[in-house]
Scaffold this motif. Structure first.
Motif, short mmCIF file in Angstrom:
data_model
loop_
_atom_site.label_atom_id
_atom_site.label_comp_id
_atom_site.label_asym_id
_atom_site.label_seq_id
_atom_site.Cartn_x
_atom_site.Cartn_y
_atom_site.Cartn_z
N SER A 2 58.69 21.46 5.44
CA SER A 2 57.47 21.49 6.22
C SER A 2 57.75 21.78 7.69
O SER A 2 58.81 21.43 8.21
CB SER A 2 56.74 20.15 6.11
N GLN A 3 56.79 22.42 8.32
CA GLN A 3 56.91 22.66 9.75
C GLN A 3 56.93 21.33 10.50
O GLN A 3 56.17 20.41 10.19
CB GLN A 3 55.74 23.50 10.23
N LEU A 4 57.79 21.24 11.50
CA LEU A 4 57.90 20.01 12.28
C LEU A 4 56.67 19.83 13.17
O LEU A 4 56.31 20.73 13.92
CB LEU A 4 59.16 20.04 13.14
N LEU A 101 60.21 19.08 24.57
CA LEU A 101 59.52 18.86 23.29
C LEU A 101 58.01 18.77 23.48
O LEU A 101 57.24 19.32 22.69
CB LEU A 101 60.06 17.60 22.62
N ARG A 102 57.60 18.09 24.55
CA ARG A 102 56.17 18.03 24.83
C ARG A 102 55.63 19.40 25.19
O ARG A 102 54.49 19.75 24.86
CB ARG A 102 55.89 17.03 25.97
N GLY A 103 56.49 20.20 25.83
CA GLY A 103 56.09 21.57 26.16
C GLY A 103 55.86 22.42 24.93
O GLY A 103 55.11 23.41 24.97
N LEU A 104 56.50 22.05 23.82
CA LEU A 104 56.28 22.74 22.54
C LEU A 104 55.04 22.22 21.83
O LEU A 104 54.68 22.72 20.75
CB LEU A 104 57.50 22.54 21.64
N LEU A 212 69.15 18.64 20.97
CA LEU A 212 68.00 18.54 20.08
C LEU A 212 66.99 19.66 20.29
O LEU A 212 66.50 20.25 19.32
CB LEU A 212 67.31 17.18 20.26
N LEU A 213 66.67 19.97 21.54
CA LEU A 213 65.61 20.94 21.83
C LEU A 213 65.90 22.32 21.22
O LEU A 213 65.03 22.88 20.53
CB LEU A 213 65.37 21.05 23.33
N PRO A 214 67.10 22.90 21.42
CA PRO A 214 67.35 24.20 20.80
C PRO A 214 67.33 24.16 19.28
O PRO A 214 66.93 25.14 18.65
CB PRO A 214 68.73 24.61 21.32
N GLY A 219 63.86 25.88 14.57
CA GLY A 219 63.28 25.54 13.28
C GLY A 219 64.11 24.57 12.47
O GLY A 219 63.98 24.50 11.25
N LEU A 220 64.96 23.77 13.14
CA LEU A 220 65.78 22.74 12.49
C LEU A 220 66.80 23.32 11.53
O LEU A 220 67.30 22.64 10.64
CB LEU A 220 64.94 21.70 11.73
N ALA A 221 67.10 24.62 11.66
CA ALA A 221 68.11 25.21 10.78
C ALA A 221 69.45 24.52 10.98
O ALA A 221 69.84 24.20 12.10
CB ALA A 221 68.26 26.71 11.09
N ALA A 222 70.14 24.27 9.89
CA ALA A 222 71.42 23.56 9.96
C ALA A 222 72.48 24.46 10.60
O ALA A 222 72.40 25.68 10.50
CB ALA A 222 71.86 23.14 8.57
#
Length: 222
Positions: A2-4, A101-104, A212-214, A219-222
């Motif tokens: 799922s999308q974060l 993160l809030r900017g996203l 964490l931000l990048p 897209g949380l890709a490993a």
């Protein structure tokens, strides 16, 4: 996957280094009881499962009267909450990462086993309170991490489903709470982990908060 849509953070050992203030409060309590002082490393090994467990571990380690634990926990909270943010500092990169993160457009929460009042004091003192839409303390509910209830309560306040959320912590109880709630889990490799980081069962380990931000942007890709 799922999308974060939201990120939940642990506090102690993840966003902030609070060990010195916890050590000072614990040693003040121990001094009142005529017990030996504990080192910073000892303190770090006792942090993570709430104030009552910290006091229990400290009193046990110094040969104190375990039958008086309820009174000692109450006294510890009086001492600690009067000076919860004297030496506590945000880890490097925390404020910039939260702002990014809030900017996203991601809503953020804190779920900690620290008492709520002390948590709010620290977030306010460090200028971090405004980043969070929900703050769940160790005394907000009857259950604490590793129970999933605090994580689920935060998700409810954020209006986000578990599968669309990420938990970031430093210890086994963070990963266990996330897993039990159906949330993905990252673990930082600094902080106060009671187990080797590779044994925490996190989806990913990050060495600094700035990583964490990048990862989220990618897209949380490993």
């Amino acid at each position: 996957m799922s999308q974060l849509k939201a990120i939940i953070f642990d506090l102690d050992g993840t966003l902030v280094d609070s060990a010195r203030d916890l050590q000072d409060a614990t040693n003040a309590l121990l001094a009142e009881e005529g017990l030996r002082q504990i080192s910073l490393d000892e303190t770090k090994s006792m942090i993570g499962d709430g104030a009552a467990k910290l006091v229990e571990r400290a009193v046990s380690a110094t040969g104190g009267d375990m039958t008086r634990l309820p009174a000692l926990v109450a006294r510890f909270l009086e001492i600690y909450q009067a000076n919860a943010s004297r030496h506590t500092e945000a880890y490097p990169g925390v404020a910039d990462t939260l702002a990014g993160l809030r900017g996203l457009g991601l809503p953020l929460a804190v779920v900690t086993n620290k008492p709520h009042a002390a948590t709010m004091d620290i977030l306010e003192a460090l200028g971090l309170r405004g980043y969070f839409d929900a703050v769940i303390g160790g005394d907000t509910l009857p259950e604490r991490k590793p129970h999933p209830a605090p994580v689920l309560m935060a998700l409810g306040q954020l209006g986000v489903a578990p599968e669309a959320a990420l938990m970031v912590g430093d210890n086994y109880h963070d990963v266990q709470a996330a897993r039990a709630a159906g949330v993905r889990a990252f673990a930082v490799t600094y902080g106060y982990s009671h187990k080797p980081h590779a044994e925490l069962g996190a989806d990913r380990l990050i060495a600094t908060m700035a990583e964490l931000l990048p990862v989220v942007e990618g897209g949380l890709a490993a």
